[in-house]
Design a protein around this motif. Structure first.
Motif, short mmCIF file in Angstrom:
data_model
loop_
_atom_site.label_atom_id
_atom_site.label_comp_id
_atom_site.label_asym_id
_atom_site.label_seq_id
_atom_site.Cartn_x
_atom_site.Cartn_y
_atom_site.Cartn_z
N GLY A 483 0.94 -1.12 -0.07
CA GLY A 483 0.03 0.00 0.00
C GLY A 483 0.94 1.15 0.21
N PRO A 484 0.18 2.32 -0.09
CA PRO A 484 0.91 3.58 -0.27
C PRO A 484 1.71 4.14 0.84
CG PRO A 484 -1.22 4.18 -0.49
CD PRO A 484 -1.15 2.54 -0.34
N LYS A 485 0.70 4.14 2.15
CA LYS A 485 1.38 4.58 3.46
C LYS A 485 1.40 3.51 4.52
CE LYS A 485 0.17 9.51 1.98
NZ LYS A 485 -0.25 10.67 2.46
N PRO A 486 2.14 2.70 4.52
CA PRO A 486 2.00 1.68 5.55
C PRO A 486 2.25 2.33 6.96
CG PRO A 486 3.98 1.37 4.42
CD PRO A 486 3.41 2.32 3.46
N PHE A 487 3.07 3.21 6.96
CA PHE A 487 3.10 3.81 8.62
C PHE A 487 2.57 5.23 8.30
CE2 PHE A 487 6.25 0.40 8.42
CZ PHE A 487 5.98 -0.25 9.51
N PHE A 488 1.76 5.69 9.17
CA PHE A 488 1.24 7.01 9.22
C PHE A 488 1.07 7.68 10.70
CE2 PHE A 488 -2.35 4.17 9.51
CZ PHE A 488 -3.17 4.64 10.49
N LEU A 489 1.01 8.82 10.82
CA LEU A 489 0.74 9.40 12.20
C LEU A 489 -0.93 9.62 12.15
CD1 LEU A 489 3.56 12.02 12.28
CD2 LEU A 489 3.51 9.63 13.07
N ASP A 490 -1.60 9.20 13.57
CA ASP A 490 -2.76 9.55 13.69
C ASP A 490 -2.94 11.06 13.96
OD1 ASP A 490 -2.15 9.90 16.21
OD2 ASP A 490 -3.04 7.91 17.03
N GLU A 491 -4.24 11.39 14.45
CA GLU A 491 -4.48 12.85 14.70
C GLU A 491 -3.51 13.31 15.96
OE1 GLU A 491 -8.77 13.22 15.26
OE2 GLU A 491 -9.09 12.90 13.17
N ASP A 492 -3.42 12.27 16.83
CA ASP A 492 -2.49 12.78 18.02
C ASP A 492 -1.06 12.70 17.78
OD1 ASP A 492 -4.83 13.04 19.60
OD2 ASP A 492 -4.89 10.70 20.20
N GLY A 493 -0.54 12.53 16.41
CA GLY A 493 0.66 12.34 16.19
C GLY A 493 1.42 11.19 16.43
N SER A 494 0.46 9.97 16.92
CA SER A 494 1.34 8.69 17.22
C SER A 494 1.55 7.70 16.11
CB SER A 494 0.27 7.85 18.19
OG SER A 494 0.30 8.70 19.35
N LEU A 495 2.37 7.16 16.17
CA LEU A 495 2.74 6.20 14.75
C LEU A 495 1.89 4.96 14.53
CD1 LEU A 495 4.87 5.58 12.58
CD2 LEU A 495 5.94 4.00 14.02
N LYS A 496 1.30 4.61 13.75
CA LYS A 496 0.21 3.47 13.39
C LYS A 496 0.74 2.95 12.09
CE LYS A 496 -2.59 4.31 16.94
NZ LYS A 496 -1.86 5.23 17.57
N MET A 497 0.30 1.76 11.92
CA MET A 497 0.60 0.82 10.74
C MET A 497 -0.86 0.47 10.13
SD MET A 497 3.08 -2.31 10.17
CE MET A 497 3.22 -3.04 8.56
N GLN A 498 -0.85 0.17 8.71
CA GLN A 498 -2.02 -0.20 8.10
C GLN A 498 -1.52 -0.98 6.54
OE1 GLN A 498 -5.21 2.64 6.79
NE2 GLN A 498 -6.60 0.75 7.78
N LEU A 499 -1.94 -1.94 6.65
CA LEU A 499 -1.53 -2.48 5.14
C LEU A 499 -2.75 -2.34 4.47
CD1 LEU A 499 0.06 -5.83 6.41
CD2 LEU A 499 1.28 -3.89 5.33
N VAL A 500 -2.54 -1.81 2.92
CA VAL A 500 -3.74 -1.81 2.20
C VAL A 500 -3.26 -2.14 0.75
CG1 VAL A 500 -5.38 0.05 1.71
CG2 VAL A 500 -4.47 0.27 3.67
N PRO A 501 -3.42 -3.46 0.36
CA PRO A 501 -2.78 -3.90 -0.70
C PRO A 501 -3.90 -3.78 -1.73
CG PRO A 501 -3.79 -5.84 0.66
CD PRO A 501 -3.86 -4.55 1.43
N ALA A 502 -3.45 -3.97 -2.94
CA ALA A 502 -4.25 -4.05 -4.25
C ALA A 502 -3.90 -4.96 -4.85
CB ALA A 502 -3.83 -2.54 -5.17
N LEU A 503 -4.67 -6.16 -4.90
CA LEU A 503 -4.40 -7.59 -5.30
C LEU A 503 -5.61 -8.16 -5.92
CD1 LEU A 503 -2.20 -8.77 -2.17
CD2 LEU A 503 -1.41 -8.16 -4.49
N PRO A 504 -5.52 -8.62 -7.04
CA PRO A 504 -6.53 -9.28 -7.89
C PRO A 504 -6.88 -10.70 -7.10
CG PRO A 504 -4.72 -9.31 -9.08
CD PRO A 504 -4.43 -8.52 -8.02
N ILE A 505 -8.10 -11.22 -7.38
CA ILE A 505 -8.18 -12.63 -6.72
C ILE A 505 -7.47 -13.65 -7.64
CG2 ILE A 505 -10.08 -12.88 -8.37
CD1 ILE A 505 -9.59 -14.31 -4.77
N TRP A 506 -7.01 -13.52 -8.84
CA TRP A 506 -6.12 -14.50 -9.55
C TRP A 506 -4.54 -14.49 -9.05
CZ3 TRP A 506 -2.29 -11.86 -11.88
CH2 TRP A 506 -2.25 -10.42 -12.36
N LEU A 507 -4.49 -13.67 -8.11
CA LEU A 507 -2.93 -14.16 -7.26
C LEU A 507 -3.22 -14.89 -6.12
CD1 LEU A 507 -1.15 -10.43 -7.51
CD2 LEU A 507 -0.56 -12.45 -8.67
N PHE A 508 -4.57 -15.07 -5.57
CA PHE A 508 -4.89 -15.78 -4.60
C PHE A 508 -5.01 -17.10 -5.39
CE2 PHE A 508 -5.60 -11.55 -2.90
CZ PHE A 508 -4.98 -11.92 -1.53
#
Length: 592
Positions: A483-508
């Protein structure tokens, strides 16, 4: 050894590097931009002012005269003498300190990264062409497409650099506005900014506004503005040619934000003009809706200034100009799409326009680097020396094609991206190996297109190498799996992580058909390594395309056997930091 000039695009990759860093260390932005001092490279070559490179010479047919921009840079002997002061008499080697621009104290002059980015943006803003559209190729070489090397002589400019400038200035504006800290710049730049902004005030006071139909001849008001700004740029260069004064000017954050806001408004106007003026080429009436890439400027009025070129030709000062158009080039829409990533409808329109334009190779279902160049002047450069479909002349240039596909993915045109990749076979390894003619694991510089005179070569890859297409594919891979931004800062400035892939079913499930229907009753999953160390497994319980979708939960296993379970799409601070450090974490299971 110094050659014949400076590539006009090399600066625009800085922002890519910055964004790559911030995707992992968003909490490091302020320190990165403000709390480090960087030196300035002391180039032994110098870019000439217009008065020394606008040359009056005969046209190719010898029937008339025209003005060309020639020998735009030169090897500066005064600079070489300056560097010679750092010669070690015992070794005969010039020391590293000779590579840095100095102040009178003898110390290397330094600025913060944000100040240097602001300086870069200021210089490029002051290098826009007479119509305020493209950034001029005034340093001896063109941009990414080096086969357009004649464009420099045609007083040419490029929209790709304008689109990159737009992003750079908006990034600097965002950083300065966010942290509200002063920006300390060289005093010489401060002088240039006063002149540039004064010229903008005069342009606005003139009452000029664009007519509905833009003339080819540059309006007097715009030409005067361009001439004043270009002179300010040249005077700045002359003032820092050998060294900085060492004096600085501190700009308040608000002033920088206001200044950039005014500049980007002018750039917006220039980008709109470019779409109006458009392209022109074989079977191209300029109404394709595809952003143009290049412009040239015919100097229609001039006065001789008394100078002579190296071969004795008269030097001139331009007094009026007329814009020239070119056929379409794929780089135009590629770079333009970067400026509208948040507007999916606009991106879809650009995609459809490119698909229907002369940039589409319908036989190969790929994209030409350029549209048909039939009838173009040899002045434009060496690409006119090649047969159509070969090298840069209307071939499939894999690097630029991959850049285009990357922008489709960045713009969240997922269906279009995977259709181009797999269904149309636009990317490796989905090409036909018998047509491609080499390993499907090996990128080529270019693919002979359907425009090439020999049909037996259509679709064949030539000059295999680790080219730019490899780098673009790595960016594509990261967006697909992480995903484009795996690590980001929340509204309080704390580090967080989120995986947001872009994967078609045919890769599964390789048996999934074109409708993304999984035939197996078993759970489908996919694994990859994050940071080449942490095994990540995506569990796709819905058996569907995961297009910009975050997980519902995570299970993070540590190397000591401890497991942290996370309910929801966001990984909390402590675990996110452990993942970023890598050494403690064994694997991540993400459940969709």
């Amino acid at each position: 050894q110094y050659g014949t000039g400076y590539w006009a695009d090399h600066w625009d990759y800085y922002l890519d590097l910055i964004h790559s860093y911030l995707a992992i260390y968003p909490d490091g932005e302020e320190a990165l931009m403000y709390d480090t001092e960087l030196q300035y490279f002391f180039s032994p070559a110098t870019v000439k002012p217009r008065s020394e490179k606008y040359v009056l010479t005969l046209t190719f047919d010898g029937k008339s005269k025209h003005v060309l921009q020639l020998d735009a840079t030169y090897w500066d002997e005064d600079k070489k003498e300056e560097q010679a002061r750092f010669l070690n008499e015992k070794t005969g080697v010039i020391g590293m300190d000779a590579n840095w621009q100095l102040s009178p104290s003898g110390e290397a002059f330094t600025s913060s990264p944000i100040a240097k980015l602001f300086l870069l943006g200021s210089m490029k803003y002051a290098t826009r062409d007479a119509y305020g559209m493209g950034v001029e190729y005034e340093g001896g070489r063109p941009g990414w497409n080096d086969a357009m090397n004649g464009l420099v002589g045609m007083v040419g400019s490029g929209m790709p650099e304008t689109y990159e400038l737009y992003q750079l200035l908006n990034y600097v504006k965002g950083v300065v506005g966010k942290y509200n800290r002063t920006v300390v710049i060289p005093a010489e730049l401060g002088v240039m900014l006063d002149k540039v902004n004064g010229a903008l005030d005069e342009l606005k006071n003139s009452g000029y506004s664009d007519p509905e139909d833009l003339p080819d001849d540059v309006p007097v008001e715009l030409f005067t503005y361009w001439d004043t700004v270009a002179s300010a740029r040249e005077e700045y260069r002359a003032s820092v040619r050998l060294m900085f004064s060492g004096e600085t000017v501190s700009l308040d954050a608000g002033d920088v934000v206001d200044m950039i806001t005014l500049w980007t408004e002018q750039i917006d106007l220039g980008m709109a003009r470019a779409l109006k003026i458009g392209s022109q080429g074989y079977e191209d009436d300029g109404k394709s809706g595809v952003p143009p890439c290049y412009f040239s400027y015919d100097v229609t009025g001039w006065v001789e200034n008394g100078g002579k070129s190296a071969v004795g030709l008269p030097l001139v000062n331009a007094t009026s100009m007329k814009v020239g158009r070119f056929p379409l080039f794929l780089e135009g829409p590629v770079r333009m799409m970067k400026t509208i990533r948040g507007d999916k409808d606009a991106l879809q329109t650009i995609y459809q326009n490119v698909f229907k334009s002369g940039l589409r190779d319908n036989e190969l279902q790929m994209y030409f680097l350029s549209a048909n160049l039939k009838g173009q002047s040899y002045d434009m450069g060496r690409m006119m020396a090649f047969a159509p479909g070969w090298l840069e002349n209307q071939s499939i240039w894999m690097h630029m094609s991959y850049k285009y596909y990357l922008e489709l993915l960045r713009g969240q045109l997922y269906d279009e991206f995977f259709m181009e990749m797999k269904d149309y076979g636009g990317m490796l390894p989905f090409m036909d190996v018998n047509i491609y003619g080499r390993s499907l694991m090996e990128c080529s510089s270019f693919i002979a297109s359907s425009a090439f005179p020999d049909p037996s070569e259509h679709g064949r890859g030539f000059l295999p190498r680790l080219s730019g297409s490899t780098a673009e594919f790595l960016s594509i891979w990261v967006l697909m799996f992480v995903g484009p931004k795996p690590f980001f800062l929340d509204e309080d400035g704390s580090l967080k992580m989120q995986l947001v892939p872009a994967l078609p079913i045919w890769l599964f499930d390789e048996d999934a058909d074109g409708s993304a229907v999984v035939t197996s009753d078993e759970e489908v999953s996919l694994s990859f390594k994050l940071f080449a160390d942490i095994m990540v497994t995506y569990h796709n319980s819905g058996k569907s395309n995961l297009y910009g979708v975050a997980p519902k939960s995570y299970s993070v296993m540590y190397k000591d056997g401890n497991v942290v379970r996370v309910d929801g799409p966001i990984i909390p601070t402590d675990t996110a930091k452990d993942i970023r450090r890598m050494v403690k974490v064994e694997s991540i299971d993400a459940y969709f």
